[in-house]
Design a protein around this motif. Structure first.
Motif, PDB file in Angstrom:
ATOM      1  N   ILE A  59       5.241  11.269  -4.643  1.00 34.00           N
ATOM      2  CA  ILE A  59       4.236  10.396  -4.043  1.00 34.00           C
ATOM      3  C   ILE A  59       4.829   9.016  -3.723  1.00 34.00           C
ATOM      4  CG2 ILE A  59       3.225   9.570  -6.219  1.00 34.00           C
ATOM      5  CD1 ILE A  59       1.316  10.425  -3.007  1.00 34.00           C
ATOM      6  N   ARG A  60       5.742   8.530  -4.556  1.00 36.18           N
ATOM      7  CA  ARG A  60       6.329   7.207  -4.306  1.00 36.18           C
ATOM      8  C   ARG A  60       7.219   7.198  -3.065  1.00 36.18           C
ATOM      9  NH1 ARG A  60      11.399   8.270  -6.115  1.00 36.18           N
ATOM     10  NH2 ARG A  60      11.617   9.262  -8.115  1.00 36.18           N
ATOM     11  N   ASP A  61       7.670   8.388  -2.605  1.00 39.38           N
ATOM     12  CA  ASP A  61       8.551   8.481  -1.440  1.00 39.38           C
ATOM     13  C   ASP A  61       7.800   8.737  -0.129  1.00 39.38           C
ATOM     14  OD1 ASP A  61      10.738   8.109  -3.113  1.00 39.38           O
ATOM     15  OD2 ASP A  61      11.013  10.273  -3.418  1.00 39.38           O
ATOM     16  N   VAL A  62       6.494   8.903  -0.209  1.00 38.00           N
ATOM     17  CA  VAL A  62       5.714   9.180   0.999  1.00 38.00           C
ATOM     18  C   VAL A  62       5.799   7.978   1.939  1.00 38.00           C
ATOM     19  CG1 VAL A  62       3.368   9.499   1.886  1.00 38.00           C
ATOM     20  CG2 VAL A  62       4.139  10.815  -0.101  1.00 38.00           C
ATOM     21  N   ASP A  63       6.206   8.242   3.175  1.00 39.24           N
ATOM     22  CA  ASP A  63       6.295   7.192   4.198  1.00 39.24           C
ATOM     23  C   ASP A  63       5.157   7.397   5.194  1.00 39.24           C
ATOM     24  OD1 ASP A  63       6.923   5.305   6.090  1.00 39.24           O
ATOM     25  OD2 ASP A  63       8.753   6.306   6.773  1.00 39.24           O
ATOM     26  N   SER A  64       4.197   6.496   5.170  1.00 44.66           N
ATOM     27  CA  SER A  64       3.028   6.626   6.047  1.00 44.66           C
ATOM     28  C   SER A  64       3.069   5.645   7.207  1.00 44.66           C
ATOM     29  CB  SER A  64       1.762   6.408   5.222  1.00 44.66           C
ATOM     30  OG  SER A  64       1.787   5.116   4.638  1.00 44.66           O
ATOM     31  N   SER A  65       4.188   4.955   7.387  1.00 42.42           N
ATOM     32  CA  SER A  65       4.251   3.874   8.371  1.00 42.42           C
ATOM     33  C   SER A  65       3.934   4.336   9.792  1.00 42.42           C
ATOM     34  CB  SER A  65       5.612   3.180   8.326  1.00 42.42           C
ATOM     35  OG  SER A  65       6.645   4.111   8.571  1.00 42.42           O
ATOM     36  N   ALA A  66       4.250   5.570  10.142  1.00 38.06           N
ATOM     37  CA  ALA A  66       3.982   6.063  11.499  1.00 38.06           C
ATOM     38  C   ALA A  66       2.487   6.203  11.776  1.00 38.06           C
ATOM     39  CB  ALA A  66       4.678   7.409  11.708  1.00 38.06           C
ATOM     40  N   TYR A  67       1.670   6.174  10.726  1.00 38.18           N
ATOM     41  CA  TYR A  67       0.226   6.362  10.889  1.00 38.18           C
ATOM     42  C   TYR A  67      -0.568   5.071  10.707  1.00 38.18           C
ATOM     43  CZ  TYR A  67       1.578  11.204  10.694  1.00 38.18           C
ATOM     44  OH  TYR A  67       2.181  12.405  10.965  1.00 38.18           O
ATOM     45  N   GLU A  68       0.109   3.968  10.464  1.00 40.29           N
ATOM     46  CA  GLU A  68      -0.588   2.707  10.172  1.00 40.29           C
ATOM     47  C   GLU A  68      -0.892   1.927  11.445  1.00 40.29           C
ATOM     48  OE1 GLU A  68       2.160   0.927   7.437  1.00 40.29           O
ATOM     49  OE2 GLU A  68       1.803   2.480   5.958  1.00 40.29           O
ATOM     50  N   PRO A  69      -2.035   1.245  11.499  1.00 44.75           N
ATOM     51  CA  PRO A  69      -3.118   1.281  10.518  1.00 44.75           C
ATOM     52  C   PRO A  69      -3.810   2.643  10.557  1.00 44.75           C
ATOM     53  CG  PRO A  69      -3.800  -0.017  12.413  1.00 44.75           C
ATOM     54  CD  PRO A  69      -2.374   0.394  12.659  1.00 44.75           C
ATOM     55  N   ALA A  70      -4.216   3.111   9.401  1.00 45.71           N
ATOM     56  CA  ALA A  70      -4.714   4.478   9.265  1.00 45.71           C
ATOM     57  C   ALA A  70      -6.161   4.523   8.808  1.00 45.71           C
ATOM     58  CB  ALA A  70      -3.843   5.232   8.262  1.00 45.71           C
ATOM     59  N   ILE A  71      -6.739   5.692   9.048  1.00 45.16           N
ATOM     60  CA  ILE A  71      -7.997   6.042   8.396  1.00 45.16           C
ATOM     61  C   ILE A  71      -7.661   7.272   7.562  1.00 45.16           C
ATOM     62  CG2 ILE A  71      -8.802   7.336  10.420  1.00 45.16           C
ATOM     63  CD1 ILE A  71     -11.700   6.538   9.479  1.00 45.16           C
ATOM     64  N   ILE A  72      -8.002   7.199   6.295  1.00 45.56           N
ATOM     65  CA  ILE A  72      -7.714   8.288   5.360  1.00 45.56           C
ATOM     66  C   ILE A  72      -9.051   8.891   4.950  1.00 45.56           C
ATOM     67  CG2 ILE A  72      -6.853   8.833   3.055  1.00 45.56           C
ATOM     68  CD1 ILE A  72      -4.805   6.635   3.412  1.00 45.56           C
ATOM     69  N   ILE A 123      -6.444  13.568   4.242  1.00 43.91           N
ATOM     70  CA  ILE A 123      -5.982  13.618   5.630  1.00 43.91           C
ATOM     71  C   ILE A 123      -5.843  12.197   6.138  1.00 43.91           C
ATOM     72  CG2 ILE A 123      -6.564  14.308   7.989  1.00 43.91           C
ATOM     73  CD1 ILE A 123      -7.852  16.786   6.826  1.00 43.91           C
ATOM     74  N   MET A 124      -4.722  11.922   6.794  1.00 44.21           N
ATOM     75  CA  MET A 124      -4.466  10.587   7.338  1.00 44.21           C
ATOM     76  C   MET A 124      -4.278  10.694   8.844  1.00 44.21           C
ATOM     77  SD  MET A 124      -1.317   7.981   6.523  1.00 44.21           S
ATOM     78  CE  MET A 124      -1.499   8.260   4.784  1.00 44.21           C
ATOM     79  N   LEU A 125      -5.048   9.866   9.561  1.00 39.99           N
ATOM     80  CA  LEU A 125      -4.926   9.774  11.015  1.00 39.99           C
ATOM     81  C   LEU A 125      -4.725   8.322  11.404  1.00 39.99           C
ATOM     82  CD1 LEU A 125      -7.790  11.682  10.468  1.00 39.99           C
ATOM     83  CD2 LEU A 125      -7.204  12.213  12.798  1.00 39.99           C
ATOM     84  N   ARG A 126      -4.110   8.114  12.545  1.00 44.38           N
ATOM     85  CA  ARG A 126      -4.043   6.757  13.092  1.00 44.38           C
ATOM     86  C   ARG A 126      -5.463   6.334  13.454  1.00 44.38           C
ATOM     87  NH1 ARG A 126      -0.218   9.791  15.215  1.00 44.38           N
ATOM     88  NH2 ARG A 126       1.937   9.230  14.770  1.00 44.38           N
ATOM     89  N   ARG A 127      -5.792   5.073  13.208  1.00 39.58           N
ATOM     90  CA  ARG A 127      -7.122   4.580  13.570  1.00 39.58           C
ATOM     91  C   ARG A 127      -7.375   4.734  15.065  1.00 39.58           C
ATOM     92  NH1 ARG A 127      -7.992  -1.039  10.340  1.00 39.58           N
ATOM     93  NH2 ARG A 127      -6.975  -0.327   8.447  1.00 39.58           N
ATOM     94  N   HIS A 128      -6.343   4.477  15.867  1.00 38.73           N
ATOM     95  CA  HIS A 128      -6.491   4.610  17.318  1.00 38.73           C
ATOM     96  C   HIS A 128      -6.923   6.037  17.679  1.00 38.73           C
ATOM     97  CE1 HIS A 128      -5.096   5.544  21.413  1.00 38.73           C
ATOM     98  NE2 HIS A 128      -5.572   4.338  21.684  1.00 38.73           N
ATOM     99  N   ASP A 129      -6.314   7.045  17.037  1.00 42.12           N
ATOM    100  CA  ASP A 129      -6.661   8.441  17.320  1.00 42.12           C
ATOM    101  C   ASP A 129      -8.105   8.732  16.932  1.00 42.12           C
ATOM    102  OD1 ASP A 129      -4.059   8.710  18.178  1.00 42.12           O
ATOM    103  OD2 ASP A 129      -3.371   9.771  16.379  1.00 42.12           O
ATOM    104  N   MET A 130      -8.537   8.199  15.798  1.00 41.15           N
ATOM    105  CA  MET A 130      -9.931   8.409  15.398  1.00 41.15           C
ATOM    106  C   MET A 130     -10.868   7.712  16.379  1.00 41.15           C
ATOM    107  SD  MET A 130     -12.208   9.861  13.607  1.00 41.15           S
ATOM    108  CE  MET A 130     -11.456  10.586  12.163  1.00 41.15           C
ATOM    109  N   GLN A 131     -10.455   6.563  16.893  1.00 42.53           N
ATOM    110  CA  GLN A 131     -11.276   5.859  17.876  1.00 42.53           C
ATOM    111  C   GLN A 131     -11.440   6.713  19.142  1.00 42.53           C
ATOM    112  OE1 GLN A 131      -9.747   2.037  19.082  1.00 42.53           O
ATOM    113  NE2 GLN A 131     -11.445   1.666  20.471  1.00 42.53           N
ATOM    114  N   VAL A 132     -10.369   7.372  19.595  1.00 40.63           N
ATOM    115  CA  VAL A 132     -10.451   8.266  20.754  1.00 40.63           C
ATOM    116  C   VAL A 132     -11.433   9.398  20.468  1.00 40.63           C
ATOM    117  CG1 VAL A 132      -9.158   9.930  22.168  1.00 40.63           C
ATOM    118  CG2 VAL A 132      -8.127   7.725  21.590  1.00 40.63           C
ATOM    119  N   ILE A 133     -11.327  10.008  19.277  1.00 40.59           N
ATOM    120  CA  ILE A 133     -12.221  11.104  18.889  1.00 40.59           C
ATOM    121  C   ILE A 133     -13.674  10.616  18.867  1.00 40.59           C
ATOM    122  CG2 ILE A 133     -12.872  12.626  16.965  1.00 40.59           C
ATOM    123  CD1 ILE A 133      -9.778  12.792  16.367  1.00 40.59           C
ATOM    124  N   LEU A 134     -13.909   9.442  18.302  1.00 38.84           N
ATOM    125  CA  LEU A 134     -15.273   8.903  18.240  1.00 38.84           C
ATOM    126  C   LEU A 134     -15.798   8.598  19.639  1.00 38.84           C
ATOM    127  CD1 LEU A 134     -15.068   6.568  15.108  1.00 38.84           C
ATOM    128  CD2 LEU A 134     -15.990   8.892  15.256  1.00 38.84           C
TER     129      LEU A 134
END
Length: 190
Positions: free
Chosen positions: A51-64, A79-90
């Protein structure tokens, strides 16, 4: 908490991958119905990492979005998505103009509720497919949505998991026809 670490073999990861492939196929169908657009979620790519090695930078800022399995199996899925992607879905869900997404979009109570509903439909369909594969009833909790801006906040979501413990990180490619081609990631504690 002192919990015995589970060691997963390559064969175990293949089985998890196949089950996730089936369950995300059902999730894609549910989202397709909601958005009235073809949604495809491709074959997952799995990694076992601490868990300490998880790199989430490609998804930030994120919605989890965090769900707990409350019947049939034990555990949590995140589940982690980019906020921008969730905005498109919404925007698709609300019938808004696509391509008008902005960096200063505010995830207010209504949009967070809508995001949870999308994930509830997705993960509910996924749980139903999983219950058919395992031939046992599987139910999930109401999803909890969390906004994160950086890796420290992402790791806080996993506060019940120590840094030395492993998670299975499962990345998926998600395509919404004529709208979006992106990735999202799911984490399952071992």
């Amino acid at each position: 908490m002192n919990k015995e670490q589970v060691i997963l073999t390559d064969s175990d990861l293949d089985v998890i991958g196949e089950i996730m492939n089936i369950s995300m196929g059902a999730a894609a169908t549910a989202v397709s119905s909601m958005l009235e657009k073809q949604v495809t979620i491709t074959t997952p790519h799995l990694e076992l990492e601490k868990i300490r090695d998880v790199d989430s930078s490609a998804y930030e800022p994120a919605i989890i979005v965090k769900i707990k399995y409350v019947e049939g199996i034990e555990g949590t899925s995140v589940i982690m998505l980019r906020r921008h992607d969730m905005q498109v879905i919404l925007n698709l869900l609300m019938g808004n103009e696509i391509g008008q997404e902005s960096d200063d979009f505010e995830f207010d109570e209504m949009s967070m509720s809508a995001a949870c509903e999308v994930m509830n439909q997705m993960m509910g369909s996924s749980a139903t497919a999983l219950s058919e594969v395992l031939n046992a009833p599987i139910n999930i909790s109401t999803p909890e949505a969390i906004l994160t801006d950086n890796s420290e906040e992402v790791h806080a979501v996993f506060s019940e998991i120590s840094g030395e413990e492993s998670v299975v990180s499962i990345s998926f490619k998600m395509m919404i026809k004529d709208v979006m081609d992106t990735n999202f990631i799911s984490f399952m504690p071992t």
